[in-house]
Scaffold this motif. Structure first.
Motif, PDB file in Angstrom:
ATOM      1  N   LYS A  38       2.330  -5.528  -5.521  1.00 16.77           N
ATOM      2  CA  LYS A  38       1.526  -5.673  -4.557  1.00 16.77           C
ATOM      3  C   LYS A  38       1.881  -5.028  -3.088  1.00 16.77           C
ATOM      4  N   ILE A  39       3.166  -4.691  -3.120  1.00 15.42           N
ATOM      5  CA  ILE A  39       3.808  -3.882  -2.024  1.00 15.42           C
ATOM      6  C   ILE A  39       3.426  -2.660  -2.256  1.00 15.42           C
ATOM      7  N   SER A  40       3.447  -1.831  -3.365  1.00 18.77           N
ATOM      8  CA  SER A  40       3.206  -0.398  -3.594  1.00 18.77           C
ATOM      9  C   SER A  40       2.835  -0.078  -5.185  1.00 18.77           C
ATOM     10  N   ARG A  41       2.073   0.803  -5.316  1.00 21.17           N
ATOM     11  CA  ARG A  41       1.501   1.185  -6.724  1.00 21.17           C
ATOM     12  C   ARG A  41       2.674   1.874  -7.458  1.00 21.17           C
ATOM     13  N   HIS A  42       3.660   2.260  -6.815  1.00 22.75           N
ATOM     14  CA  HIS A  42       4.632   2.986  -7.545  1.00 22.75           C
ATOM     15  C   HIS A  42       6.145   2.213  -7.677  1.00 22.75           C
ATOM     16  N   ARG A  56      12.690  -0.787  -7.602  1.00 26.18           N
ATOM     17  CA  ARG A  56      12.623  -0.861  -6.154  1.00 26.18           C
ATOM     18  C   ARG A  56      10.918  -0.352  -5.820  1.00 26.18           C
ATOM     19  N   VAL A  57      10.680  -0.787  -4.504  1.00 31.70           N
ATOM     20  CA  VAL A  57       9.336  -0.443  -4.153  1.00 31.70           C
ATOM     21  C   VAL A  57       9.387  -0.170  -2.827  1.00 31.70           C
ATOM     22  N   GLU A  58       8.557   0.808  -2.347  1.00 36.15           N
ATOM     23  CA  GLU A  58       8.716   1.126  -1.022  1.00 36.15           C
ATOM     24  C   GLU A  58       7.172   1.389  -0.369  1.00 36.15           C
ATOM     25  N   ASN A  59       6.942   1.025   1.007  1.00 33.50           N
ATOM     26  CA  ASN A  59       5.837   1.645   1.700  1.00 33.50           C
ATOM     27  C   ASN A  59       6.152   1.856   3.008  1.00 33.50           C
ATOM     28  N   SER A  60       5.331   2.275   4.112  1.00 38.47           N
ATOM     29  CA  SER A  60       5.640   2.766   5.172  1.00 38.47           C
ATOM     30  C   SER A  60       6.288   1.752   6.057  1.00 38.47           C
ATOM     31  N   SER A  61       6.211   0.419   5.701  1.00 36.51           N
ATOM     32  CA  SER A  61       7.130  -0.682   6.649  1.00 36.51           C
ATOM     33  C   SER A  61       8.103  -1.605   6.163  1.00 36.51           C
ATOM     34  N   SER A  63      11.290  -1.481   2.358  1.00 40.82           N
ATOM     35  CA  SER A  63      11.612  -1.264   0.869  1.00 40.82           C
ATOM     36  C   SER A  63      12.317  -2.359   0.508  1.00 40.82           C
TER      37      SER A  63
END
Length: 90
Positions: A38-42, A56-61, A63
């Motif tokens: 839900k945080i990132s598609r990758h 691990r997932v990351e987005n602009s705000s 990790s």
């Protein structure tokens, strides 16, 4: 784009992974992965033959990493696959 340029857009050739681990309970792991997605598609998966697994997932705000340690490595799976026997596990 020219037909000869298509080779620059193909995925790279990579060797198959050589790490095999016995994973923990599937239901708990699935819940964690679903929430991370839900945080990132990758979703990045890092595994070591020492028994460590990291999602691990990351987005602009943010990790987020989830660590599993003490997993048991599987040995001999590579030899089975080389003999033509296929196996799959979760």
């Amino acid at each position: 784009m020219q037909p000869n340029d298509i080779i620059y857009y193909l995925p790279p050739d990579m060797a198959p992974p050589t790490i095999s681990l016995d994973l923990p309970q599937g239901k708990l792991m699935r819940t964690i992965v679903d929430r991370m997605m839900k945080i990132s598609r990758h979703l990045h998966i890092d595994a070591e033959q020492t028994g460590r697994l990291v999602f691990r997932v990351e987005n602009s705000s943010v990790s987020v990493k989830t660590y599993y340690t003490g997993l048991k490595p599987r040995f001999g799976e590579q030899q089975k696959q080389q003999k033509g026997e296929e196996s799959a596990w979760c």
